[in-house]
Design a protein around this motif. Structure first.
Motif, PDB file in Angstrom:
ATOM      1  N   LYS A 342      26.794 -27.341  12.682  1.00 10.34           N
ATOM      2  CA  LYS A 342      25.987 -26.137  12.480  1.00 10.34           C
ATOM      3  C   LYS A 342      24.751 -26.404  11.622  1.00 10.34           C
ATOM      4  CE  LYS A 342      30.014 -23.165  12.643  1.00 10.34           C
ATOM      5  NZ  LYS A 342      30.979 -22.535  11.737  1.00 10.34           N
ATOM      6  N   PRO A 353      23.102 -22.564   9.247  1.00  9.92           N
ATOM      7  CA  PRO A 353      23.174 -21.787  10.485  1.00  9.92           C
ATOM      8  C   PRO A 353      22.543 -20.397  10.310  1.00  9.92           C
ATOM      9  CG  PRO A 353      25.337 -21.950   9.451  1.00  9.92           C
ATOM     10  CD  PRO A 353      24.428 -22.867   8.710  1.00  9.92           C
ATOM     11  N   ALA A 370      22.472 -20.770   4.779  1.00  8.26           N
ATOM     12  CA  ALA A 370      22.741 -19.995   5.990  1.00  8.26           C
ATOM     13  C   ALA A 370      22.109 -18.611   5.872  1.00  8.26           C
ATOM     14  CB  ALA A 370      24.255 -19.877   6.177  1.00  8.26           C
TER      15      ALA A 370
END
Lengths: 464, 622
Positions: A342, A353, A370
């Motif tokens: 990811k 991500p 993220a």
């Protein structure tokens, strides 16, 4: 199995890490978008074949730590009272965990450490070869004055170990002095006093010795300041091993003591503490590739496989050290270590991500968390942006850390700034060497509302 | 092209020769004590020659100049120093004379017995360091003694040295000599450690060889407190503000290097064993291998006569020694001219020159003999002759009178004013007794500089013919400056008076002559002595005690009960001492053999009577 490990993850570093560890232990600070402790767990459980890891923390940080440890089998979290010292934490972990109790050797590592697998293996191997009570990992460096230690060594055996700060505090004129007893010099006529070594806080203990040392310790007993120096000096107080008669006498004497006092562990002959010096970290960091080219192919692959480097040794004692480690991981991500799928490497940065980067964003040696949002034309250099942080358009961020859900408004220029969790930096700020928390701009709640438009407008627009 | 490099080489050579020509070596003191048949001085000369020192200066005092010149021969220049009280004084005068010009130069202390290959490396390293850091003016050469060697030498060699130096620069940061530091710990300030590694070692032996820059001599001149090399090194190292200018060079690893200082009899034995062993020390001398005796790891001088069936192991036998039949010697050091009777056993002992040991005598370990032993005597361990007990043994006293060469040696030592500092070795066996004899040590060693200075002041004042009153004033000033009392000075002044009285006399002078000389002196010094000793009977008793214990060891005539009695009487007659003080002293020191002697007892009895008479007289008067 032979060895187990206790990872101490109960502290947040308080003032040193203000404000970035609010509500977090240091062990779960994100490094390359993963909690720091996962590097250690991976090294120990996957690479070094440690049978059992227990991460000790306090109830305050339990959730964060559990989240980080969840992915690892053979690892568990133990919650201890905040007031027990490091020795007490280890004592509780040992008494409550069945897996650890079966181990002959116990590694005790601070959760703020990041270690390459080869340095750990070297530590464990040395411990076995020397057959000592404790083996400790040290590294060269004087970069951390507050943490500097004075170590008295006889060969690689530790004869004494005191913190320089303590010595300074004890001295009447505030100028510390280390005292080397002449009696010790009779026992070991050649000693080296070193002030250029730092304790990494990674130890291997023989379980019996460890249990004996911490069994009756008080609540403030510390591994670093009490247990390890105690084991070190006990060896030199006992008669030399080559004096067989004296040795027997000593054993008998200790056995008698046991009968009288009923204390366990006392009859074990002290075997001392050995220090293993980690390979020079600077060389590794400056010329990772040159070094690897020198090594064989197999080694190179192994080396590349490790996210931090096989011989890597670091301890996150300050924000500076943390930032340095993050940069190190980003730099090494150029190599072939797997990126968990990811996490992406993009433009000299690791990007988590669902992060959204605007157009013409320049990233260098940076980690983006993220779901973080980076506005257009931002320049981010040598920095760490945590999950869910927002940096609006036109910002220049250098050598800084932006924590979870924090916001840096448009056209701000940050250098060496730490923005705490959910804090907001107003637009057009020119800041250097400062720290922000959510409360820093108490009146800014309204501003937040006002400025909501630019975020929503610039954010999605830039994502286009 | 071809000629060019040659020219350059020639130029370089010239430069090298010039540098070498400059290198000077200085031997401080007159190490005439023999180890394995060679004077220690000769070992020092070997080292200097090997290191390339072309100009060797041997410094000695006037008393030894002749003997030293003989030993040195044409290998160096002998410089004579008169009236110097200590090695420090000599070096100060050396600085004034300006004869040491090379930078660096090598200084070998007289007590050093060494053989060092590659001292030139130390010299080069010193020069290099000095270039970078002009403060680095002293390089002390140390030898790795190894654990065993250190343990062997140390228990009695006062050489329990702890040195701490920076691992990379070798700058000495702590120098703990038992003479200067008696602490149980070595304390290192953190700022000295400076973020590096410091080695703390107790396995090093001080070789007594230093590579110095001329600044070292200047500093001796600047600081009159420096009495000897130990003072100097310890102070230079302890002085953090001045930047700790001493560096250490440790002889270690492969290569041939040996060095040790001779501090006491056991040191002599240890060094001799190393030499005889032939693997660590200087090359062993080639001696005789008598066929009628068993000789193991020993040196036997070619001129020695060895009786049948002798067993000699790990021993050194000097020239012209006669060993009787069946003598057993182990770790024995027999100086030249000794006669050892038949079936004598000598173990771990040192015999001075010309000592005669009678048949069947046993000399056990630790004995140091300057005088003979009667046949059949079994000495106690660690006996020192002459020692305090010696007067009681008539046989020995007789032997001593007849022993050839015993006393002149003693006289020479007495004249040796440098004895306190110049390498303890050069005082030889006779004076070593002082080291292990606490009462004597209490005031006669260098540590009591005050007493020594007082003594010197009185003697030099007498020689210069100063009036007693002005001497008293001078002493008063000195004692004030040193924050002492007159009473502290009293024993030393008494010592000086005795020295002035006895020293001009021949060793065998009659009691009458001694007493006459003493009377003259006491008459002369009465005002001074009376002032120093004071009126308080307790204080006077204190001064007297020193007379009976300490001074009797130094001044041999005083150990004669007749002379001692006469001294008491003279001091009493001159009103320096009161009868109360003398009686109190006698009560305190009833066990002292001098006090217990019949002569003194009769005097005391007379005094008591006198006292009672006085009391009666005064009581009747009142």
């Amino acid at each position: 199995m032979f060895h187990g490990c206790v990872i101490l993850a109960g502290t947040s570093g308080e003032s040193r890490f203000f404000p970035i560890t609010e509500g977090l232990p240091k062990a779960v600070l994100p490094v390359g978008n993963r909690p720091l402790v996962t590097y250690l767990l991976r090294t120990l459980l996957v690479k070094c074949g440690v049978a059992r890891c227990v991460v000790v923390t306090t109830s305050r940080y339990e959730r964060a730590v559990r989240g980080a440890v969840a992915d690892f089998r053979n690892a568990d979290v133990a919650v201890v009272d905040e007031m027990v010292g490091s020795a007490g934490a280890v004592r509780e972990a040992l008494s409550n965990d069945e897996g650890l109790r079966q181990c002959r050797e116990v590694l005790v590592v601070s959760g703020e450490c990041c270690l390459g697998f080869r340095s750990v293996l070297r530590l464990v191997e040395t411990h076995r070869l020397q057959g000592v009570d404790c083996t400790m990992l040290v590294r060269r460096g004087t970069d951390d004055a507050e943490d500097s230690e004075v170590m008295v060594l006889s060969g690689d055996r530790v004869a004494d170990k005191v913190s320089a700060m303590e010595l300074d505090d004890d001295a009447e004129d505030g100028e510390g002095r280390i005292r080397v007893a002449k009696a010790l010099l009779r026992r070991s006529p050649r000693l080296v006093v070193r002030t250029d070594l730092l304790d990494v806080h990674a130890y291997v203990f023989s379980k019996e010795a460890l249990l004996g040392a911490i069994e009756n310790g008080g609540p403030s007993q510390s591994l670093r300041a009490d247990v390890v120096p105690g084991l070190a000096t006990a060896y030199f107080r006992a008669p030399p091993e080559d004096l067989v008669e004296g040795y027997d006498l000593y054993e008998r004497m200790m056995a008698d003591d046991d009968d009288d006092g009923g204390g366990g562990g006392g009859s074990i002959r002290p075997r001392g503490v050995v220090a293993v010096v980690a390979k020079e970290p600077r060389q590794q960091q400056q010329q990772p590739r040159a070094q690897q080219r020198e090594g064989g192919d197999a080694e190179e692959k192994e080396e590349d496989d490790d996210p931090v480097g096989a011989e890597f040794v670091a301890r996150i004692r300050s924000i500076g050290a943390y930032a340095q480690l993050c940069r190190h991981v980003v730099a090494r991500a150029n190599l072939t270590f797997p990126l968990d799928g990811k996490i992406l490497k993009r433009d000299g940065a690791l990007v988590g991500p669902d992060a959204r980067l605007g157009e013409k964003v320049t990233l260098k040696n940076t980690t983006i968390g993220a779901r973080a949002v980076i506005g257009t034309r931002c320049k981010i250099n040598n920095s760490v942006v945590f999950d869910d942080a927002v940096i609006e358009e036109g910002c220049v961020v250098q050598n800084s850390i932006v924590c979870k859900r924090a916001t840096v408004k448009t056209k701000s220029n940050l250098n060496e700034v730490q923005v705490g969790e959910a804090a907001v930096v107003p637009a057009n700020s020119q800041l250097k060497q400062e720290a922000f928390t959510a409360g820093s701009f108490g009146d800014d709640d309204d501003d937040d509302d006002d400025d909501e438009d630019p975020i929503s407008s610039s954010g999605p627009a830039s994502l286009g | 092209m071809g000629k060019h490099p040659n020219k350059r080489d020639a130029a370089a050579e010239v430069v090298v020769v010039e540098q070498e020509a400059c290198l000077q070596g200085v031997v401080v003191s007159d190490g005439l004590v023999e180890v394995c048949g060679r004077a220690v001085l000769e070992y020092s000369l070997d080292v200097l020659e090997k290191a390339g020192a072309l100009d060797i200066l041997v410094l000695c005092n006037e008393a030894n100049a002749g003997a030293v010149a003989d030993a040195v021969g044409s290998r160096g220049r002998v410089l004579e120093f008169r009236g110097c009280g200590s090695a420090g004084d000599v070096l100060r005068e050396l600085d004034q004379r300006g004869v040491v010009k090379s930078d660096p130069f090598i200084m070998v202390s007289g007590s050093s017995a060494c053989a060092i290959d590659g001292l030139e490396k130390v010299v080069a390293a010193h020069a290099e360091r000095k270039k970078k850091n002009p403060e680095a003016t002293l390089t002390v050469v140390l030898r790795e003694g190894g654990r065993r060697a250190a343990e062997r030498i140390r228990p009695t060699l006062k050489d329990d040295l702890v040195v701490a130096y920076e691992a990379d620069t070798r700058r000495v940061v702590a120098w703990h000599d038992p003479d200067s530091w008696s602490t149980a710990c070595v304390e290192l300030p953190l700022k000295v450690l400076g973020g590096g590694a410091v080695e703390v070692r107790r396995d090093l032996v001080d070789t007594g060889v230093d590579v110095c820059s001329p600044e070292v001599l200047w500093r001796y001149s600047e600081n009159f407190d420096y009495q000897n090399r130990r003072d100097f090194v310890a102070n230079e190292v302890a002085n953090l503000e001045l930047g700790q200018r001493a560096h250490a060079y440790v002889l270690e690893g492969p290569g041939y290097a040996y060095g040790a200082r001779l501090e006491d009899p056991r040191g002599i034995d240890a060094v001799a064993q190393d030499v005889l062993g032939g693997w660590a020390g200087p090359p062993p001398p080639i001696g005789r291998r008598p066929r009628n005796a068993i000789v193991v790891a020993s040196f036997v001088s070619p001129t020695t006569i060895v009786g049948d069936g002798c067993e000699i192991s790990r021993s050194v036998i000097g020239e012209d020694v006669v060993l009787g039949d069946g003598a057993k010697l182990s770790h024995a050091h027999v100086a030249s001219g000794c006669r050892v009777g038949n079936r004598v056993h000598i173990t771990r002992a040192i015999l001075g020159r010309g000592v005669v040991v009678g048949d069947d005598a046993v000399v056990p370990r630790g004995c140091v003999l300057a005088h003979g032993v009667a046949p059949g005597t079994i000495l106690a361990e660690y006996t020192r002759l002459p020692g305090p007990e010696e007067e009681e043994d008539d046989d020995i006293a007789n032997l001593r009178a007849t022993a050839p060469g015993g006393d002149p040696e003693l006289e020479r030592r007495k004249a040796d004013l440098w004895r306190d500092d110049w390498g303890d070795d050069d005082r030889g066996e006779e004076e070593e007794e002082e080291e292990e004899n606490p009462p004597a040590e209490s005031w006669s060693t260098a540590s009591n500089l005050f007493a020594k200075t007082v003594r010197d002041m009185v003697i030099s004042g007498y020689k210069a013919g100063s009036p007693v009153d002005s001497m008293l004033m001078e002493l008063n000033c000195y004692k004030l400056s040193e924050n002492r009392t007159f009473l502290d000075a009293a024993p030393a002044a008494l010592d000086a008076v005795l020295a002035i009285a006895f020293e001009p006399l021949a060793p065998g002078a009659s009691t009458m002559a001694l007493v006459r000389a003493l009377k003259n002196q006491i008459d002369h010094w009465t005002p001074l002595l009376a002032k120093l000793v004071g009126d308080d009977p307790d204080d006077q008793a204190h001064s007297l005690s020193s007379l009976a214990t300490d001074l009797a060891h130094v001044h041999a005539p005083l150990a004669n009960p007749d002379v001692f009695r006469a001294t008491l009487q003279l001091l009493y007659d001159a009103d320096v001492l009161t009868d109360e003080a003398i009686l109190e002293f006698a009560a305190l020191n009833a066990n002292n053999p001098l006090v217990a002697s019949p002569q003194v007892a009769s005097f005391l009895a007379w005094l008591e009577e006198e006292d009672e008479d006085d009391d009666e007289a005064s009581s009747s008067a009142s």
